[in-house]
Design a protein around this motif. Sequence first.
Motif, PDB file in Angstrom:
ATOM      1  N   GLU A 248       0.785 -14.676   5.850  1.00 33.05           N
ATOM      2  CA  GLU A 248       1.528 -15.123   4.168  1.00 33.05           C
ATOM      3  C   GLU A 248       0.809 -16.048   3.550  1.00 33.05           C
ATOM      4  O   GLU A 248       0.647 -15.231   1.926  1.00 33.05           O
ATOM      5  CB  GLU A 248       2.333 -16.983   4.725  1.00 33.05           C
ATOM      6  N   ALA A 249      -0.090 -16.082   3.915  1.00 37.49           N
ATOM      7  CA  ALA A 249      -1.378 -16.695   2.372  1.00 37.49           C
ATOM      8  C   ALA A 249      -1.915 -15.382   1.984  1.00 37.49           C
ATOM      9  O   ALA A 249      -2.208 -14.848   0.724  1.00 37.49           O
ATOM     10  CB  ALA A 249      -2.514 -17.843   2.908  1.00 37.49           C
ATOM     11  N   LEU A 250      -2.632 -14.202   2.984  1.00 41.05           N
ATOM     12  CA  LEU A 250      -3.178 -13.479   2.378  1.00 41.05           C
ATOM     13  C   LEU A 250      -1.841 -12.554   0.971  1.00 41.05           C
ATOM     14  O   LEU A 250      -2.673 -11.798   0.282  1.00 41.05           O
ATOM     15  CB  LEU A 250      -3.080 -12.617   3.894  1.00 41.05           C
ATOM     16  N   GLU A 251      -1.384 -12.791   1.774  1.00 39.80           N
ATOM     17  CA  GLU A 251       0.523 -11.878   1.032  1.00 39.80           C
ATOM     18  C   GLU A 251       0.342 -12.370  -0.505  1.00 39.80           C
ATOM     19  O   GLU A 251       0.458 -11.503  -1.464  1.00 39.80           O
ATOM     20  CB  GLU A 251       1.766 -11.889   1.105  1.00 39.80           C
ATOM     21  N   LYS A 252      -0.251 -14.035  -0.138  1.00 37.29           N
ATOM     22  CA  LYS A 252      -0.083 -14.410  -1.615  1.00 37.29           C
ATOM     23  C   LYS A 252      -1.128 -13.765  -2.436  1.00 37.29           C
ATOM     24  O   LYS A 252      -0.662 -13.743  -4.303  1.00 37.29           O
ATOM     25  CB  LYS A 252       0.196 -16.025  -1.949  1.00 37.29           C
ATOM     26  N   GLU A 253      -2.476 -13.445  -2.075  1.00 40.79           N
ATOM     27  CA  GLU A 253      -3.398 -12.552  -2.744  1.00 40.79           C
ATOM     28  C   GLU A 253      -3.070 -11.723  -2.742  1.00 40.79           C
ATOM     29  O   GLU A 253      -4.083 -11.022  -2.942  1.00 40.79           O
ATOM     30  CB  GLU A 253      -4.879 -13.469  -1.829  1.00 40.79           C
ATOM     31  N   SER A 254      -2.721 -10.733  -2.762  1.00 40.01           N
ATOM     32  CA  SER A 254      -1.804  -9.618  -2.590  1.00 40.01           C
ATOM     33  C   SER A 254      -3.007  -9.064  -1.911  1.00 40.01           C
ATOM     34  O   SER A 254      -3.651  -7.607  -2.473  1.00 40.01           O
ATOM     35  CB  SER A 254      -1.532  -8.907  -4.401  1.00 40.01           C
TER      36      SER A 254
END
Lengths: 74, 606
Positions: B184-190
């Motif tokens: 999820e954290a990664l997705e926030k950083e596209s």
Amino acid sequence: MDVGLIAIGAGLAIGLSSIAAAIAEKAIGSAAIGAMAEKEELFGKGLVLTVIPETIVIFGFVIAIMMVLAMGSH
Amino acid sequence: MRKITVLSTHSLLENIIEELHNQEVVHIIEHDKSDELDIGSPLEQGDTVSEILVKVRSLMSLLKIDKTDSGKKVDDTYVQIKKNLEKIHDDTNILLDDIRKMDDKVRENQGRMVELHKAASLDLPIEAFHDFESLCRFTGQVNDVERLAERLGKITDTFEIFTDDNDDLVAIFAEKPHEQEVREALEKESFNEVTMDLSGLTGNIKAKIRDIEKENIKLEKDIAAIKKNISDIKKKWAPYTIAVEARLAVESEKADAPLQFASSERAFMVTGWVLAKKVDKIEAALEKLTKGKIYFKAEEPAIEEDVPVKLNNPKPSRSFEALMDLFALPMYKEMDPTFLMFLTFPLFFGFMLGDWGYGITTLILFATLKRFIPAGRQFFNILMLSSVSTIFFGILFGEFFGAEVLFGHDMWRVLSRGHEMITLLIIAICIGFLHINWGLINGFINEFRNHGFKRAMLEKGSWFILQAVVGMIVLSGMHMWRLKLWVSIIFLLIPIYMIYKGEGAQGMVEIPGIFSNMLSYARLMAIGIASVKLAEVVNEFAGKFFHSGGISIVWAILLLIVGHMVNIALGTIGPFLHSLRLHYVEYFGKFFKGGAKRFRPFGVKE
């Protein structure tokens, strides 16, 4: 004025007859190629059939030449 | 042509086939299976022969051997041939298999290299990209590595981030239980994931890449060596396989021959066509071979029979048989127009091109081409003859590469095509008139021979009368003499009625056709003038360049060469096709039917 009209007439004679021959040859040519794809020996016949409409251009050309020569006497 | 029938017993079948094949004079008529007489069955070696033939042909395509005549003869037995072919086949297949395996390996290595190159920028051992039991790993691109580290720090303490020099690629390792949160954290950083499959590999990435590169180079070298082996096999065995193929093709033809024969339990019957002068020879040969145990009959062909034909023309005109092949072969007993074409075809061609400069150029060109392309020999002969006629007409018209004046001298001529167009037109149509009437005379002779005077007069003679009447009406129209209208109508009705009686409704439709056919010969003039004018344009342009001097002279020469080359190309294709067409359509239409099969004696190679 007359001379100009004769020239235009000569141009039309050869131009229109060429278009007519082209339309006719288009149809014959594609049919001939189609036939050749089936049977390669038909090349000779196809070739001859394809150039048949060319007579129309020859007539147009002859008329055009006669008109151009007539133009000289005006 | 004579139709022969040969009857004999099965015990002599093979010998008779052998003799027919050697004699090369009998065109076998295929027997249609009927209730009374079945077709024969192939000779007993037929199966073996066709089996080996398939084998040798597949081998030839496998080794890419072309069928050329090596002059070698093979006398091996079928068993030996089969053994040899199988050995070559096996040897080749083993080598080809090796190549295939190596090719696969090279391709696999190339795939591996792509994956390795993706991971190479991260300074990690290959094992870091394997799957772990307690760790999860993400590789890919993110917007901001530092912000990502902050985000991950809020989730867990045990994680690690590796980046390459430009922060283009990141690898994140974290504990398995936190996998979902990390994602999820990664997705926030596209996060844009880059997958790489390095399973099965170990060690240092860069060293591994070097190893694989080395391995591939070695593999390529090995493949080249094996290919060399294959080409050695090809070089060694090509003459053998070609000879075997040639021999077996003949044997298979012989073995399959009985399929064209009629056959009963004990006897067989061959029917075929033989040239009349060869009948005695083949009869004597068969009688001698079988010691008289044979029934032989030769008879004249019946009218309705489909007789194959063999053209027989004087040597110089033989090349023109190719033009008949393109159109249709004359029926048996029909007039063969090859010689007539030989007389007029080059004349028409020469009349259209009519330039002695072009004539000499094309003569040299086609003589050269004939030497390099032997397959087109017949066509080049025709074109060379046409070139000679072009030179002849070129002299009559006084034209040299479109120029009428050479070195300040106006050339001698009978007629200037560029200036006396109307005269040329009249000559062209007169040629048409003569040529078409010649065709009608041929037609008259054909009809007279086959159906008698009355039919000939109605079908062909009527056209002469029609022309005469139309000629009279035209003369009267030109006030050369007086002809009453009703008289001319009655005169006109006579040939029209004759044509209707002779050729029916189809003939009626063709009545205006005969005059447009004659006008069609105007192309003799039109195509000629087109070629003259094109040449004149080229010369005129080039002349202007010449006058400017300096570098323009180079352009002028280029223009002359290219321009005249194009004109010669057009000037060969055009007159060839149109001369052909005048013969096929206008001339042949008056007398020629054609449609016979070619005489192909058993045993003669194509």
